[in-house]
Design a protein around this motif. Structure first.
Motif, PDB file in Angstrom:
ATOM      1  N   ARG A  93       0.815  -1.209   0.000  1.00 59.15           N
ATOM      2  CA  ARG A  93       0.000   0.000   0.000  1.00 59.15           C
ATOM      3  C   ARG A  93       0.854   1.267   0.000  1.00 59.15           C
ATOM      4  O   ARG A  93       1.636   1.477  -0.915  1.00 59.15           O
ATOM      5  CB  ARG A  93      -0.975  -0.038   1.177  1.00 59.15           C
ATOM      6  CG  ARG A  93      -1.981  -1.189   1.090  1.00 59.15           C
ATOM      7  CD  ARG A  93      -2.963  -1.158   2.236  1.00 59.15           C
ATOM      8  NE  ARG A  93      -3.908  -2.261   2.131  1.00 59.15           N
ATOM      9  CZ  ARG A  93      -4.877  -2.504   3.006  1.00 59.15           C
ATOM     10  NH1 ARG A  93      -5.020  -1.694   4.065  1.00 59.15           N
ATOM     11  NH2 ARG A  93      -5.687  -3.539   2.834  1.00 59.15           N
ATOM     12  N   LYS A  94       0.717   2.107   1.022  1.00 59.88           N
ATOM     13  CA  LYS A  94       1.410   3.384   1.030  1.00 59.88           C
ATOM     14  C   LYS A  94       2.926   3.238   1.078  1.00 59.88           C
ATOM     15  O   LYS A  94       3.662   4.125   0.650  1.00 59.88           O
ATOM     16  CB  LYS A  94       0.933   4.238   2.202  1.00 59.88           C
ATOM     17  CG  LYS A  94      -0.523   4.679   2.088  1.00 59.88           C
ATOM     18  CD  LYS A  94      -0.906   5.587   3.248  1.00 59.88           C
ATOM     19  CE  LYS A  94      -2.349   6.051   3.107  1.00 59.88           C
ATOM     20  NZ  LYS A  94      -2.748   6.955   4.230  1.00 59.88           N
ATOM     21  N   LYS A  95       3.403   2.120   1.624  1.00 58.48           N
ATOM     22  CA  LYS A  95       4.846   1.902   1.725  1.00 58.48           C
ATOM     23  C   LYS A  95       5.406   1.150   0.520  1.00 58.48           C
ATOM     24  O   LYS A  95       6.576   0.775   0.521  1.00 58.48           O
ATOM     25  CB  LYS A  95       5.158   1.128   3.004  1.00 58.48           C
ATOM     26  CG  LYS A  95       4.839   1.896   4.278  1.00 58.48           C
ATOM     27  CD  LYS A  95       5.263   1.112   5.507  1.00 58.48           C
ATOM     28  CE  LYS A  95       4.982   1.910   6.784  1.00 58.48           C
ATOM     29  NZ  LYS A  95       5.389   1.168   8.005  1.00 58.48           N
ATOM     30  N   LYS A  96       4.574   0.944  -0.499  1.00 59.99           N
ATOM     31  CA  LYS A  96       5.036   0.206  -1.679  1.00 59.99           C
ATOM     32  C   LYS A  96       6.033   1.048  -2.458  1.00 59.99           C
ATOM     33  O   LYS A  96       5.830   2.243  -2.686  1.00 59.99           O
ATOM     34  CB  LYS A  96       3.863  -0.187  -2.564  1.00 59.99           C
ATOM     35  CG  LYS A  96       4.270  -0.951  -3.810  1.00 59.99           C
ATOM     36  CD  LYS A  96       3.071  -1.355  -4.639  1.00 59.99           C
ATOM     37  CE  LYS A  96       2.275  -2.451  -3.940  1.00 59.99           C
ATOM     38  NZ  LYS A  96       1.206  -2.994  -4.835  1.00 59.99           N
ATOM     39  N   ALA A  97       7.113   0.418  -2.874  1.00 58.28           N
ATOM     40  CA  ALA A  97       8.147   1.087  -3.669  1.00 58.28           C
ATOM     41  C   ALA A  97       8.525   0.187  -4.833  1.00 58.28           C
ATOM     42  O   ALA A  97       8.435  -1.039  -4.749  1.00 58.28           O
ATOM     43  CB  ALA A  97       9.373   1.394  -2.815  1.00 58.28           C
ATOM     44  N   TYR A  98       8.938   0.818  -5.934  1.00 58.90           N
ATOM     45  CA  TYR A  98       9.358   0.074  -7.126  1.00 58.90           C
ATOM     46  C   TYR A  98      10.869   0.249  -7.281  1.00 58.90           C
ATOM     47  O   TYR A  98      11.354   1.328  -7.611  1.00 58.90           O
ATOM     48  CB  TYR A  98       8.615   0.579  -8.361  1.00 58.90           C
ATOM     49  CG  TYR A  98       7.141   0.228  -8.344  1.00 58.90           C
ATOM     50  CD1 TYR A  98       6.687  -0.974  -8.886  1.00 58.90           C
ATOM     51  CD2 TYR A  98       6.209   1.090  -7.773  1.00 58.90           C
ATOM     52  CE1 TYR A  98       5.330  -1.309  -8.868  1.00 58.90           C
ATOM     53  CE2 TYR A  98       4.851   0.763  -7.743  1.00 58.90           C
ATOM     54  CZ  TYR A  98       4.434  -0.435  -8.288  1.00 58.90           C
ATOM     55  OH  TYR A  98       3.095  -0.771  -8.261  1.00 58.90           O
ATOM     56  N   ASN A  99      11.589  -0.818  -7.014  1.00 59.64           N
ATOM     57  CA  ASN A  99      13.052  -0.783  -7.054  1.00 59.64           C
ATOM     58  C   ASN A  99      13.557  -1.237  -8.414  1.00 59.64           C
ATOM     59  O   ASN A  99      13.087  -2.257  -8.947  1.00 59.64           O
ATOM     60  CB  ASN A  99      13.632  -1.678  -5.963  1.00 59.64           C
ATOM     61  CG  ASN A  99      13.236  -1.213  -4.568  1.00 59.64           C
ATOM     62  OD1 ASN A  99      13.173  -0.016  -4.308  1.00 59.64           O
ATOM     63  ND2 ASN A  99      12.968  -2.149  -3.671  1.00 59.64           N
ATOM     64  N   PRO A 100      14.499  -0.509  -9.012  1.00 61.27           N
ATOM     65  CA  PRO A 100      15.006  -0.878 -10.338  1.00 61.27           C
ATOM     66  C   PRO A 100      15.777  -2.182 -10.304  1.00 61.27           C
ATOM     67  O   PRO A 100      16.462  -2.503  -9.335  1.00 61.27           O
ATOM     68  CB  PRO A 100      15.910   0.305 -10.714  1.00 61.27           C
ATOM     69  CG  PRO A 100      16.294   0.923  -9.409  1.00 61.27           C
ATOM     70  CD  PRO A 100      15.142   0.705  -8.487  1.00 61.27           C
ATOM     71  N   LEU A 101      15.665  -2.928 -11.404  1.00 65.13           N
ATOM     72  CA  LEU A 101      16.354  -4.210 -11.552  1.00 65.13           C
ATOM     73  C   LEU A 101      17.217  -4.181 -12.802  1.00 65.13           C
ATOM     74  O   LEU A 101      16.951  -3.431 -13.745  1.00 65.13           O
ATOM     75  CB  LEU A 101      15.340  -5.360 -11.654  1.00 65.13           C
ATOM     76  CG  LEU A 101      14.360  -5.527 -10.493  1.00 65.13           C
ATOM     77  CD1 LEU A 101      13.358  -6.633 -10.799  1.00 65.13           C
ATOM     78  CD2 LEU A 101      15.095  -5.828  -9.188  1.00 65.13           C
TER      79      LEU A 101
END
Length: 442
Positions: A93-101
């Motif tokens: 939810r609010k703490k979701k992050a998209y980390n690059p791969l």
């Protein structure tokens, strides 16, 4: 001329039947992976095709840890592939992050339909029974084919786009849907693969369930696209570094309109009087995104300076809007030069060991353009040695140049100037004391 849409649909169904018979032995090494759901969004609103794929993947409970997820591209897509990026959703939810791969071309053999595999390296392995969400973004250039290939000044431009109704993947896909976004409501034709629906400028293919690995079902979309097909055939950028506080950039462009070729005569009167109708597929201005604190900006061509340009600057960015001397229609070319200066302290840094490096953006500042050939020339200060270029394409689109420089060499140019002035005065004194008159011999 491309085959009719009906025949494409028929051949696509036959191809679906053939690839469905592929045995499980063709699966990649981590054969515990399966795609639970996939959503593919194709953006055709410009001349550059942008594709966003969201994958929810699951590792089987009986499998081992998975360190990579494979994505597949057709041979045609690989030829037009400009960039591939991937991120992984972590948190809730609010703490979701998209980390690059990291994304790398896989050394695994190609699939039965000739697809090329790319490996998305997971930052942390996917354990048995776990699921994760990946987002893959890639860009295709030169993948829209104008049809008709030639149009008159008053005609709109129509193009073809080819893809697959289902996601091409080396894994089983349990549920999948594809959305295609067009720039206008004018869609001449499109391949129907039930279920297929249309809502305004968007096509929807799916939902499709339980697709076998390597399934490919070709579709063809014929639609109107009058966006600028600006192609930089050649860009030569010259970067001159001066330790007296300035970085001078000079960029020489060879630009063309890569859309449907213009046929017939060009009427300037008609173009000026009916710009909304005449020349809808042409373009007459471009926007360049320059670094902040830019100065001494100029824009010229072979004839001289071009006054039809506007510069907007603030503390975060600088935008230069340029307008060539004439509008560009399909197949037309123009050449021009853009130059500007930048403060040295914004781009020059010092690394460990005393080495210095200049960090500049790698790429073309013109928005929504494709660069076929880019050459960068870096001119270092007098006395520099051991230059080393670094181009980390897989990390960031930047060009770094490391080099060694002794500050004593900053005095080289002033001393040369002083020495030249000294020689000039010596020559003047010598000239004044020389007797060059022609006298009579005794």
């Amino acid at each position: 001329m491309p085959p009719p849409v009906a025949s494409l649909a028929t051949s696509g169904l036959l191809l679906l039947f053939l690839v469905s018979a592929v045995s499980s032995s063709s699966l990649p090494l981590e054969n515990g992976i399966r795609v639970v759901s996939a959503e593919k969004r194709i953006d055709l609103t410009g001349s550059i095709v942008k594709v966003f794929v969201t994958l929810k993947v699951e590792n089987a409970a009986s499998a081992s840890d998975a360190s990579q997820v494979l994505v597949a591209f057709t041979p045609t897509e690989v030829q037009h592939l400009a960039i591939v990026k991937a991120t992984r959703a972590e948190g809730k939810r609010k703490k979701k992050a998209y980390n690059p791969l990291s994304v790398q071309e896989s050394d695994l053999p190609t699939t039965p339909n000739g697809a090329r595999l790319y490996s998305v390296q997971l930052s942390t392995p996917l354990k048995p029974g776990e699921t994760t969400t990946l987002q893959v973004f890639y860009v295709l250039t030169h993948s829209l084919d104008p049809f008709p290939a030639e149009i008159s000044q008053s005609e709109s431009q129509l193009v073809y786009y080819r893809d697959s109704a289902v996601l091409l993947s080396p894994y089983n896909v349990l549920e999948q849907v594809t959305y295609i976004k067009m720039p206008s409501n004018r869609i001449e034709s499109f391949t129907r693969v039930d279920p297929t629906s249309r809502a305004g400028t968007e096509l929807k293919y799916g939902t499709y369930n339980n697709q076998m690995p390597n399934t490919y079902l070709p579709i063809l979309v014929h639609f109107e696209n009058n966006r600028p097909f600006a192609i930089v055939e050649e860009l030569v950028r010259k970067v001159e570094i001066s330790h007296w506080g300035n970085v001078q950039i000079t960029e020489q462009y060879k630009l063309k309109h890569g859309g449907a070729r213009h046929k017939g005569a060009f009427s300037r009167l008609e173009y000026q009087s009916r710009q909304s109708i005449s020349g809808t597929s042409s373009f007459k201005n471009l926007l360049a995104r320059l670094p902040p604190r830019v100065h001494s900006v100029y824009y010229r061509d072979e004839i001289g300076n071009i006054s039809s340009s506007h510069l907007r600057t603030d503390s975060h960015k600088s935008e230069l809007e340029i307008e060539p001397r004439y509008p560009l229609f399909g197949g037309w070319h123009c050449t021009f030069t853009i130059g500007y200066g930048l403060p040295l302290q914004d781009f020059l840094f010092e690394a460990d060991g005393g080495r210095r490096y200049i960090n500049l953006t790698f790429g073309c500042p013109l928005l929504d353009t494709v660069v076929d050939d880019l050459t960068i020339k870096v001119v270092l200060p007098e006395g520099s040695k051991n230059p080393q270029p670094v181009v980390p394409f897989l990390a960031e689109q930047h060009l770094e140049v490391h080099y060694e420089f002794n500050p004593i060499f900053m005095l080289a140019e002033p001393l040369m100037l002083i020495f030249a002035v000294f020689l000039f005065f010596v020559a003047c004194i010598a000239y004044l004391h020389m007797d060059l008159s022609i006298g009579k011999t005794s």
